[in-house]
Design a protein around this motif. Structure first.
Motif, short mmCIF file in Angstrom:
data_model
loop_
_atom_site.label_atom_id
_atom_site.label_comp_id
_atom_site.label_asym_id
_atom_site.label_seq_id
_atom_site.Cartn_x
_atom_site.Cartn_y
_atom_site.Cartn_z
N ASN A 42 0.83 -1.21 0.00
CA ASN A 42 0.00 0.00 0.00
C ASN A 42 0.86 1.26 0.00
N ASP A 43 1.95 1.27 0.78
CA ASP A 43 2.86 2.41 0.77
C ASP A 43 3.50 2.61 -0.59
N PHE A 44 3.90 1.52 -1.22
CA PHE A 44 4.51 1.60 -2.55
C PHE A 44 3.52 2.16 -3.56
N ILE A 45 2.29 1.71 -3.51
CA ILE A 45 1.27 2.19 -4.45
C ILE A 45 1.01 3.67 -4.25
N GLU A 46 0.91 4.10 -3.00
CA GLU A 46 0.69 5.52 -2.71
C GLU A 46 1.86 6.37 -3.21
N THR A 47 3.09 5.86 -3.01
CA THR A 47 4.27 6.59 -3.49
C THR A 47 4.25 6.72 -5.01
#
Length: 113
Positions: A42-47
């Motif tokens: 989820n963090d990677f997608i948001e970034t």
């Protein structure tokens, strides 16, 4: 034969998973690993969304680039150059062929006179 071996493989995997998850500490480890992975994804997608949004805001004034989600800008510019060069090459080839046909036609007409 293939169906039987696939069924046996799945049965073996299911038995192994059952044996592994039978212990509560293994279940807890698996749930913890799954949740950790979910947070990282989820963090990677948001970034990535933020990077794409920043690029589209930066490049909106530059009409020479087109922002797409999965294409590197430098590569995309090179790709545009290749397409334009390729288009020019095909036009040049067509013009040369047309000129040769026209010259041949003129030579035939001059030969008839």
């Amino acid at each position: 034969m293939g169906k039987k071996s696939t069924s046996l493989l799945l049965a073996g995997l299911a038995a192994g998973a059952y044996a592994y998850f039978k212990k509560p500490e293994n279940r807890d480890k698996a749930v913890e690993a799954f949740n950790s992975t979910k947070v990282k994804v989820n963090d990677f997608i948001e970034t990535q969304k933020q990077n794409l949004q920043d690029r589209s805001n930066t490049d909106s004034s530059n009409s020479d680039t087109t922002v797409t989600g999965d294409v590197n800008e430098d590569y995309h510019l090179d790709e545009k150059d290749m397409v334009s060069e390729g288009a020019l090459t095909s036009v040049q080839y067509y013009n040369e062929e047309a000129q040769e046909r026209l010259d041949a036609k003129r030579n035939l007409q001059q030969g008839d006179n």
